[in-house]
Design a protein around this motif. Structure first.
Motif, mmCIF file in Angstrom:
data_model
loop_
_atom_site.group_PDB
_atom_site.id
_atom_site.type_symbol
_atom_site.label_atom_id
_atom_site.label_comp_id
_atom_site.label_asym_id
_atom_site.label_seq_id
_atom_site.Cartn_x
_atom_site.Cartn_y
_atom_site.Cartn_z
ATOM 1 N N PHE A 1 0.822 -1.211 0.000
ATOM 2 C CA PHE A 1 0.000 0.000 0.000
ATOM 3 C C PHE A 1 0.854 1.258 0.000
ATOM 4 C CE2 PHE A 1 -2.351 -3.399 2.240
ATOM 5 C CZ PHE A 1 -3.352 -3.576 1.299
ATOM 6 N N ARG A 2 2.045 1.177 0.568
ATOM 7 C CA ARG A 2 2.963 2.313 0.485
ATOM 8 C C ARG A 2 3.297 2.643 -0.961
ATOM 9 N NH1 ARG A 2 8.373 2.452 -0.306
ATOM 10 N NH2 ARG A 2 8.569 0.187 -0.003
ATOM 11 N N LEU A 3 3.548 1.631 -1.753
ATOM 12 C CA LEU A 3 3.879 1.850 -3.154
ATOM 13 C C LEU A 3 2.657 2.286 -3.958
ATOM 14 C CD1 LEU A 3 6.185 -1.257 -3.644
ATOM 15 C CD2 LEU A 3 6.906 1.130 -3.486
ATOM 16 N N LEU A 4 1.466 1.731 -3.636
ATOM 17 C CA LEU A 4 0.267 2.093 -4.394
ATOM 18 C C LEU A 4 -0.153 3.535 -4.142
ATOM 19 C CD1 LEU A 4 -1.902 -1.148 -4.010
ATOM 20 C CD2 LEU A 4 -0.563 -0.411 -5.991
ATOM 21 N N ARG A 5 0.207 4.099 -3.003
ATOM 22 C CA ARG A 5 -0.129 5.498 -2.751
ATOM 23 C C ARG A 5 0.616 6.433 -3.686
ATOM 24 N NH1 ARG A 5 0.679 3.634 2.669
ATOM 25 N NH2 ARG A 5 -1.339 3.216 3.684
ATOM 26 N N GLU A 6 1.791 6.010 -4.129
ATOM 27 C CA GLU A 6 2.605 6.851 -5.008
ATOM 28 C C GLU A 6 2.481 6.463 -6.479
ATOM 29 O OE1 GLU A 6 4.180 9.446 -3.902
ATOM 30 O OE2 GLU A 6 3.718 9.043 -1.791
ATOM 31 N N ARG A 7 2.246 5.185 -6.748
ATOM 32 C CA ARG A 7 2.108 4.707 -8.124
ATOM 33 C C ARG A 7 0.804 3.900 -8.205
ATOM 34 N NH1 ARG A 7 5.363 7.856 -9.132
ATOM 35 N NH2 ARG A 7 7.258 7.675 -10.375
ATOM 36 N N ARG A 8 -0.153 4.417 -8.961
ATOM 37 C CA ARG A 8 -1.462 3.768 -9.062
ATOM 38 C C ARG A 8 -1.402 2.671 -10.128
ATOM 39 N NH1 ARG A 8 -6.140 5.006 -6.755
ATOM 40 N NH2 ARG A 8 -8.122 4.436 -7.763
ATOM 41 N N VAL A 9 -0.920 1.515 -9.733
ATOM 42 C CA VAL A 9 -0.817 0.367 -10.638
ATOM 43 C C VAL A 9 -2.228 -0.134 -10.952
ATOM 44 C CG1 VAL A 9 0.160 -1.932 -10.947
ATOM 45 C CG2 VAL A 9 1.424 -0.203 -9.657
ATOM 46 N N GLU A 10 -2.468 -0.524 -12.209
ATOM 47 C CA GLU A 10 -3.814 -0.880 -12.640
ATOM 48 C C GLU A 10 -4.354 -2.105 -11.911
ATOM 49 O OE1 GLU A 10 -7.415 -1.013 -14.519
ATOM 50 O OE2 GLU A 10 -5.938 0.602 -14.457
ATOM 51 N N TRP A 11 -3.555 -3.166 -11.786
ATOM 52 C CA TRP A 11 -4.014 -4.413 -11.177
ATOM 53 C C TRP A 11 -3.104 -4.794 -10.021
ATOM 54 C CZ3 TRP A 11 -8.583 -6.571 -12.547
ATOM 55 C CH2 TRP A 11 -9.116 -6.232 -13.794
ATOM 56 N N VAL A 12 -3.701 -5.402 -8.989
ATOM 57 C CA VAL A 12 -2.951 -5.893 -7.828
ATOM 58 C C VAL A 12 -3.426 -7.324 -7.544
ATOM 59 C CG1 VAL A 12 -2.325 -5.530 -5.411
ATOM 60 C CG2 VAL A 12 -2.832 -3.559 -6.879
ATOM 61 N N LEU A 13 -2.483 -8.217 -7.283
ATOM 62 C CA LEU A 13 -2.783 -9.615 -6.988
ATOM 63 C C LEU A 13 -2.048 -10.014 -5.715
ATOM 64 C CD1 LEU A 13 -3.834 -12.471 -7.608
ATOM 65 C CD2 LEU A 13 -1.860 -12.787 -9.116
ATOM 66 N N LEU A 14 -2.806 -10.465 -4.701
ATOM 67 C CA LEU A 14 -2.241 -10.925 -3.436
ATOM 68 C C LEU A 14 -2.634 -12.378 -3.191
ATOM 69 C CD1 LEU A 14 -3.056 -7.856 -1.123
ATOM 70 C CD2 LEU A 14 -1.053 -8.207 -2.570
ATOM 71 N N LEU B 1 -7.645 3.688 -0.893
ATOM 72 C CA LEU B 1 -6.936 4.078 -2.120
ATOM 73 C C LEU B 1 -7.853 4.121 -3.338
ATOM 74 C CD1 LEU B 1 -3.681 1.969 -1.623
ATOM 75 C CD2 LEU B 1 -3.962 4.424 -1.267
ATOM 76 N N GLY B 2 -9.122 3.765 -3.178
ATOM 77 C CA GLY B 2 -10.051 3.782 -4.304
ATOM 78 C C GLY B 2 -9.959 2.569 -5.207
ATOM 79 N N TYR B 3 -9.440 1.437 -4.704
ATOM 80 C CA TYR B 3 -9.319 0.211 -5.495
ATOM 81 C C TYR B 3 -10.548 -0.676 -5.256
ATOM 82 C CZ TYR B 3 -4.496 0.689 -7.141
ATOM 83 O OH TYR B 3 -3.359 1.086 -7.795
#
Length: 778
Positions: A99-112, A158-160
């Motif tokens: 989430f630290r990285l997603l706050r600065e770079r809005r990557v289109e897809w995330v997979l956990l 983050l709006g995801y």
């Protein structure tokens, strides 16, 4: 759509390998474990590799389309008795870097990816609570929220949009019970289409549309396990000999963890063995790799760790290497699961999620806990795509529970039983009889001794055989295999190919060597490999030779040339070499396997292939495409019976399997949709057997599902008739074109006066009802 992937917490690359097999590019890997980094450097020498997730900066994600992370699970796993959770744990909380990285770079897809314990509350009770103290500290210890609450809340901030689902590895045909939670989030897309749109309700027709295994298996695991069970060629039961909380499992393997890999043994027996003889051996690490979807030997490079110059140490412990390989496999993501997700992400909107009207909203932000007796715990599948009537409402208000009947099997694959799946059991070590006796005593003490007949045979069999064979000392010099410069080349290319999957050299002359045990036993002959045999033969002119024994520890020694008494597999193999002494018998068998197997042969973990979609041969379209029928006259009626003869029907059936121009709906529409996980398509494949089935059908105008019963099937038009509970009747119903959800349980079948009503007679709009199901209320 080909995605550029950044992988955090890469481990041994299970998530990455599956995504690459689906066609995506992994441009960055991050892993802190030294053994995992050693493996990743060998497997992916050209990829970028970092050793600290905290050192990853947002600029490192420039151009990345998918951020994948199989973050640590030990703080949430039930294998950890303490289960401190994300808040109080040490490793699982590292997911905050995502989430630290997603706050600065809005990557289109995330997979956990993580364990199912991610959804469970942490209920560890402390001493002050057990003594009855009602303090805030005891209340906090009594129930701590699961980690999934923190994760989805961060995505919502983050709006995801997000969706998660529990997926079982058994769905992919692999005999390995491994349930994992997968979370897909998207900045602009709909994650439900990727994760929740497919559901493998095969309806007993998996042989028609499922991917078939190369070993001629056709049925999925649910059909294989349903009574009467299919008979496997080789019966197998997996046992965790160090754990009596889990029972032995038949035809599937226990879920591999960081600790139970070395404890898992497999009892096998040929199905047609009238003597009821079984074999109990430890699970080979190569088979464990295949159970996770890796190629055999994939993890061998994790140990030992090379130095700064890229050279491996001169000596290493084989047992330590095996333990490390098992531990890393227990932490890995299974490749078939990640490959399926990679295929879905490659075309994320190929199958739309049609069951939103069946999904129930959350009553509270974090369900479960000690004071929640209504909603229960977190479901096995849920989502949030921000469908709010009021923008000022908190975003958790739009969280939805997926239907409870959504299975953990998104696809249908032919299931291969454990006994037929294993390829390296002949090379595995035998289980110590004392270990089996201890396990049997623990089973009896815990009251769980009502085990499978095959397990009982293995446990009792070792007790009967104990003490009846004379055992001699193996030529065990030590478990350390020495790497001498005169034997193994220092070249990296040659050193990588110098050992097989059992850590035996891939070169050398097979021979017999005279050896005397440590306890002063009589000298006997052992099979070995003479590593420095030259053109002058295995004895040669020098006084000593370097040999490696085919014993369980792969021992080595320098022996006198005069003690090498002949070539293994040659004319010197006489009867007295085969004795009843168990150590020699096992060594000879390993030597014969080494001789018989191709050293460079690669074993695929499992291979599937789809047959060409077949036509139904009964609808009007199939009969129009059929060749002219040359049928014999019906003497009882004095004319032609109007039905294809058996020979012509068989020839047409073979032609329809390969014909791409057939317009039969089963071949052109139904089977392709069933392979994509369309529930209505799998229901349509039942044809006449679907009559009496209860289902829900989505009506777009009302934006709701309505319950009804399939009343008839018309084989001429390949359509159904549905009688709805509210009195409406729909003819020419095509389930593969609709959003359909079969009902299960008590309302699965209408009674119709029989247990499973069937009607195959054709009907049309002008014909009376054929099978009228009683109207029941939904």
């Amino acid at each position: 759509m080909r995605l550029r992937v950044a992988s955090l917490f890469s481990g041994i690359g299970g998530l990455d390998l599956g995504l690459e097999r689906a066609g995506h590019d992994v441009v960055l890997r991050v892993e802190r474990d030294a053994h995992c980094r050693e493996l990743l450097r060998r497997q992916y020498p050209d990829g970028a590799l970092m050793d600290d997730v905290a050192a990853v900066m947002p600029r490192d994600l420039d151009g990345v389309d998918l951020l994948a992370a199989g973050f640590p699970c030990n703080d949430c796993s039930f294998e950890n008795a303490a289960r401190p959770g994300l808040e109080h744990g040490r490793d699982t909380r590292l997911v905050r870097h995502v989430f630290r990285l997603l706050r600065e770079r809005r990557v289109e897809w995330v997979l956990l990816e993580n364990v199912v314990g991610l959804l469970r509350w942490h209920r560890r009770r402390r001493r002050n609570e057990r003594q009855g103290e009602n303090t805030s500290r005891s209340r906090d210890a009594r129930a701590r929220p699961p980690a999934i609450d923190h994760i989805v809340t961060e995505f919502e901030k983050l709006g995801y949009r997000w969706a998660y689902r529990v997926v079982d590895l058994l769905a992919f045909g692999v005999p390995h019970k491994r349930r994992r939670v997968f979370i897909v989030a998207s900045a602009h897309g709909d994650p439900r289409d990727v994760l929740l749109s497919q559901d493998s309700q095969c309806q007993g027709r998996c042989e028609t549309f499922a991917a078939h295994a190369r070993v001629h298996r056709r049925r999925c695991y649910d059909c294989f396990n349903a009574p009467p069970r299919d008979a496997a060629t080789v019966e197998a039961v997996s046992i965790d000999v160090g754990e009596n909380r889990r029972p032995p499992l038949r035809d599937i393997c226990q879920c591999l963890t960081t600790s139970n890999g070395r404890r898992t043994c497999v009892v096998t027996r040929a199905a047609n063995d009238a003597r009821e003889t079984s074999t109990t051996r430890a699970l080979a690490v190569e088979d464990a790799e295949r159970l996770m979807g890796f190629e055999p030997g994939y993890t061998a490079s994790c140990y030992p760790i090379a130095d700064a110059n890229g050279r491996a140490p001169m000596s290493f412990n084989v047992d330590a290497q095996t333990r490390k390989r098992f531990a890393l496999l227990g932490l890995a993501c299974a490749v078939p699961q990640s490959a399926w997700l990679g295929e879905r992400l490659r075309n994320p909107y190929a199958v739309k999620f049609p069951y939103a009207a069946l999904c129930a909203p959350f009553r509270r932000a974090c369900p479960g806990g000690d004071d929640d007796d209504q909603e229960g715990a977190w479901p096995l599948a849920a989502y949030n795509v921000f469908e709010l009537d009021d923008a000022d409402e908190p975003r958790w208000k739009s969280r939805r529970r997926a239907p409870k009947t959504l299975s953990e099997s998104p696809v249908v694959r032919a299931f291969v039983p454990l006994g037929e799946f294993l390829k390296f059991q002949r090379r595995a070590r035998d289980v110590d009889p004392e270990t089996l006796r201890t396990y049997a005593r623990r089973l009896r003490a815990s009251g769980h001794d009502d085990v499978d007949e095959l397990v009982r045979l293995a446990l009792l069999g070792d007790e009967r055989r104990d003490g009846k064979r004379r055992r001699i000392a193996a030529p065990h010099v030590g478990t350390t295999v020495r790497r001498a410069e005169s034997v193994w080349s220092s070249s990296d290319d040659e050193r990588d190919d110098s050992r097989d999957d059992d850590a035996m050299p891939t070169f050398g002359a097979r021979a017999w060597v005279r050896w005397r045990g440590k306890r002063g036993d009589v000298a006997t002959r052992w099979p070995c490999l003479v590593l420095d045999a030259g053109e002058d033969g295995v004895r040669g002119v020098t006084t000593h030779r370097h040999v490696v024994f085919f014993d369980a520890a792969r021992s080595h020694a320098r022996v006198r040339s005069t003690d090498i008494v002949g070539r293994f597999g040659g004319d010197d193999d006489d009867g007295d070499n085969i004795s009843e002494r168990a150590d020699i018998v096992g060594a000879i068998e390993r030597a014969r396997v080494w001789k018989r197997d191709d050293r460079n042969h690669e074993y695929d973990p499992i291979a599937w292939s789809f047959r060409e979609p077949t036509a139904c041969l009964e609808c009007a379209t199939c009969r129009e495409d059929a060749p002219p029928a040359v049928s014999t006259p019906d003497r009882s009626r004095g004319g032609n019976d109007g039905v294809l003869s058996r020979s012509l029907r068989s020839s047409f059936a073979s032609d329809s399997k390969t014909s791409s121009s057939s317009k039969c709906p089963q071949a052109t529409e139904i089977i392709p949709r069933a392979r994509l996980g369309h529930v209505g398509a799998t229901l349509a494949l039942r044809r006449g057997d679907a009559v009496g089935r209860r289902l829900r059908v989505f009506w777009p105008i009302e934006n709701a599902f309505f319950a009804g019963t399939i009343a008839a099937f018309d084989k001429q038009t390949y359509t159904f008739r549905v009688d709805y509970d509210d009195g409406d009747v729909e003819v020419a119903f095509k389930p593969w074109m609709e959003s359909v959800w079969p009902l299960r349980g008590e309302d699965e079948f209408a009674t119709c006066g029989v247990k499973t009503p069937r009607a195959i007679t054709p009907f049309n709009q002008n014909t009376p009802e054929i099978c009228e199901a009683p109207k029941t209320h939904f």
